[in-house]
Design a protein around this motif. Sequence first.
Motif, PDB file in Angstrom:
ATOM      1  N   UNK A 118       0.846  -1.207   0.000  1.00 34.53           N
ATOM      2  CA  UNK A 118       0.000   0.000   0.000  1.00 34.53           C
ATOM      3  C   UNK A 118       0.873   1.245   0.000  1.00 34.53           C
ATOM      4  N   UNK A 119       0.249   2.360  -0.384  1.00 39.37           N
ATOM      5  CA  UNK A 119       0.990   3.616  -0.460  1.00 39.37           C
ATOM      6  C   UNK A 119       1.563   3.980   0.911  1.00 39.37           C
ATOM      7  N   UNK A 120       2.780   4.509   0.891  1.00 40.29           N
ATOM      8  CA  UNK A 120       3.446   4.924   2.124  1.00 40.29           C
ATOM      9  C   UNK A 120       2.917   6.299   2.527  1.00 40.29           C
ATOM     10  N   UNK A 121       1.967   6.302   3.441  1.00 40.88           N
ATOM     11  CA  UNK A 121       1.346   7.564   3.854  1.00 40.88           C
ATOM     12  C   UNK A 121       2.300   8.444   4.656  1.00 40.88           C
ATOM     13  N   UNK A 122       3.345   7.840   5.205  1.00 40.09           N
ATOM     14  CA  UNK A 122       4.289   8.638   5.984  1.00 40.09           C
ATOM     15  C   UNK A 122       5.000   9.673   5.131  1.00 40.09           C
ATOM     16  N   UNK A 123       5.108   9.411   3.816  1.00 43.01           N
ATOM     17  CA  UNK A 123       5.790  10.361   2.935  1.00 43.01           C
ATOM     18  C   UNK A 123       5.030  11.676   2.833  1.00 43.01           C
ATOM     19  N   UNK A 124       3.761  11.672   3.199  1.00 40.41           N
ATOM     20  CA  UNK A 124       2.980  12.904   3.148  1.00 40.41           C
ATOM     21  C   UNK A 124       3.146  13.792   4.366  1.00 40.41           C
ATOM     22  N   UNK A 125       3.815  13.290   5.392  1.00 41.35           N
ATOM     23  CA  UNK A 125       4.030  14.092   6.600  1.00 41.35           C
ATOM     24  C   UNK A 125       5.165  15.086   6.383  1.00 41.35           C
ATOM     25  N   UNK A 126       5.128  16.163   7.159  1.00 37.38           N
ATOM     26  CA  UNK A 126       6.106  17.236   6.977  1.00 37.38           C
ATOM     27  C   UNK A 126       6.678  17.695   8.309  1.00 37.38           C
ATOM     28  N   UNK A 127       7.832  18.332   8.223  1.00 30.13           N
ATOM     29  CA  UNK A 127       8.368  19.136   9.329  1.00 30.13           C
ATOM     30  C   UNK A 127       8.205  20.575   8.889  1.00 30.13           C
ATOM     31  N   UNK A 128       7.209  21.239   9.446  1.00 34.66           N
ATOM     32  CA  UNK A 128       6.801  22.557   8.972  1.00 34.66           C
ATOM     33  C   UNK A 128       6.467  22.454   7.486  1.00 34.66           C
ATOM     34  N   UNK A 129       7.273  23.014   6.586  1.00 37.01           N
ATOM     35  CA  UNK A 129       6.924  22.984   5.160  1.00 37.01           C
ATOM     36  C   UNK A 129       7.707  21.944   4.377  1.00 37.01           C
ATOM     37  N   UNK A 130       8.578  21.183   5.032  1.00 35.67           N
ATOM     38  CA  UNK A 130       9.465  20.255   4.332  1.00 35.67           C
ATOM     39  C   UNK A 130       8.960  18.824   4.476  1.00 35.67           C
ATOM     40  N   UNK A 131       8.718  18.112   3.365  1.00 36.11           N
ATOM     41  CA  UNK A 131       8.270  16.712   3.434  1.00 36.11           C
ATOM     42  C   UNK A 131       9.342  15.823   4.059  1.00 36.11           C
ATOM     43  N   UNK A 132       8.927  14.886   4.905  1.00 38.55           N
ATOM     44  CA  UNK A 132       9.888  14.013   5.576  1.00 38.55           C
ATOM     45  C   UNK A 132      10.576  13.056   4.609  1.00 38.55           C
ATOM     46  N   UNK A 133       9.966  12.809   3.459  1.00 37.23           N
ATOM     47  CA  UNK A 133      10.587  11.944   2.472  1.00 37.23           C
ATOM     48  C   UNK A 133      11.458  12.693   1.479  1.00 37.23           C
ATOM     49  N   UNK A 134      11.506  14.025   1.588  1.00 37.21           N
ATOM     50  CA  UNK A 134      12.293  14.833   0.663  1.00 37.21           C
ATOM     51  C   UNK A 134      13.728  15.005   1.121  1.00 37.21           C
ATOM     52  N   UNK A 135      14.533  15.525   0.218  1.00 40.76           N
ATOM     53  CA  UNK A 135      15.936  15.809   0.492  1.00 40.76           C
ATOM     54  C   UNK A 135      16.205  17.292   0.304  1.00 40.76           C
ATOM     55  N   UNK A 136      17.442  17.700   0.649  1.00 42.88           N
ATOM     56  CA  UNK A 136      17.804  19.112   0.541  1.00 42.88           C
ATOM     57  C   UNK A 136      17.672  19.604  -0.896  1.00 42.88           C
ATOM     58  N   UNK A 137      18.075  18.773  -1.866  1.00 44.60           N
ATOM     59  CA  UNK A 137      17.958  19.186  -3.266  1.00 44.60           C
ATOM     60  C   UNK A 137      16.496  19.424  -3.635  1.00 44.60           C
ATOM     61  N   UNK A 138      15.583  18.611  -3.079  1.00 48.79           N
ATOM     62  CA  UNK A 138      14.150  18.835  -3.321  1.00 48.79           C
ATOM     63  C   UNK A 138      13.706  20.167  -2.726  1.00 48.79           C
ATOM     64  N   UNK A 139      14.230  20.475  -1.535  1.00 52.71           N
ATOM     65  CA  UNK A 139      13.873  21.739  -0.886  1.00 52.71           C
ATOM     66  C   UNK A 139      14.356  22.926  -1.702  1.00 52.71           C
ATOM     67  N   UNK A 140      15.560  22.814  -2.256  1.00 52.51           N
ATOM     68  CA  UNK A 140      16.084  23.906  -3.091  1.00 52.51           C
ATOM     69  C   UNK A 140      15.247  24.075  -4.347  1.00 52.51           C
ATOM     70  N   UNK A 141      14.779  22.960  -4.918  1.00 50.61           N
ATOM     71  CA  UNK A 141      13.957  23.039  -6.122  1.00 50.61           C
ATOM     72  C   UNK A 141      12.547  23.510  -5.848  1.00 50.61           C
TER      73      UNK A 141
END
Length: 239
Positions: A118-141
């Motif tokens: 099933x879809x990993x729902x945890x990837x939709x969670x965030x720390x303030x505006x940053x997704x927990x599954x994202x990386x710094x390069x994603x944040x810069x983009x």
Amino acid sequence: MSVFASLVERLADLLHPLFGASAAAAAIVLFTALVRLLVHPLSRAAARGQKARAALQPKIAELRRRHGGNPEKLQRAVLDLHAREKVSPLSGCLPSLFQLPAFFLLYHLFSSGTIGGRDNELLGHELFAAPLGGRWTDALGAGGPFGGPGLVYAGLFALVAVVAAFGYRLTKRSMAANAAAAGGGSGEQQVPGMAAMTRALPFMSFLTLVTVAVVPLAAALYVVTSTTWSVVERAVLYR
């Protein structure tokens, strides 16, 4: 993996009334603290081992003076000394080794799009505006260094830099104390390449900055929390 995901989700549900949308991030911090609490007895044993090894430095210095011209004999003599005194030269590695499974579980959990089919729902969670599954390069983009996600990483980098600087000072102080106990030289220089490694050791704390930049934010939170715990723990145990 699904059991571990359920644990994180349950912790996030418990913390949601306090932290709202950042509850999963808070759950990761709490999970890291629990792991470090479980590993703490090993850290205490490592601290005792470090103090015991420091107490052996004068004897190791004497062995260096006696067998300095024969590296193989010197190494055997040092190993025999550790065995007689029941001091393990590797005891300090155990706390880090026991934490690796938890780190890799978090890394894979927040790098996978599905869990148990099933879809990993945890990837939709965030720390303030940053997704927990994202990386710094994603944040810069997603808005550059001064966008919402970029500012989250800027705060993490600032925290890591402060912790790393404190860890650098602790390491330098510990190395100076060991050198003084050995009569001005390190008793562990008999290992080839150890001199270069010793010079680089104080700067290892700053490698956390690289780790935070390249792993998913959830794993970065684990690293930042664990590193901060380690520095505070070292300051208390090695005082």
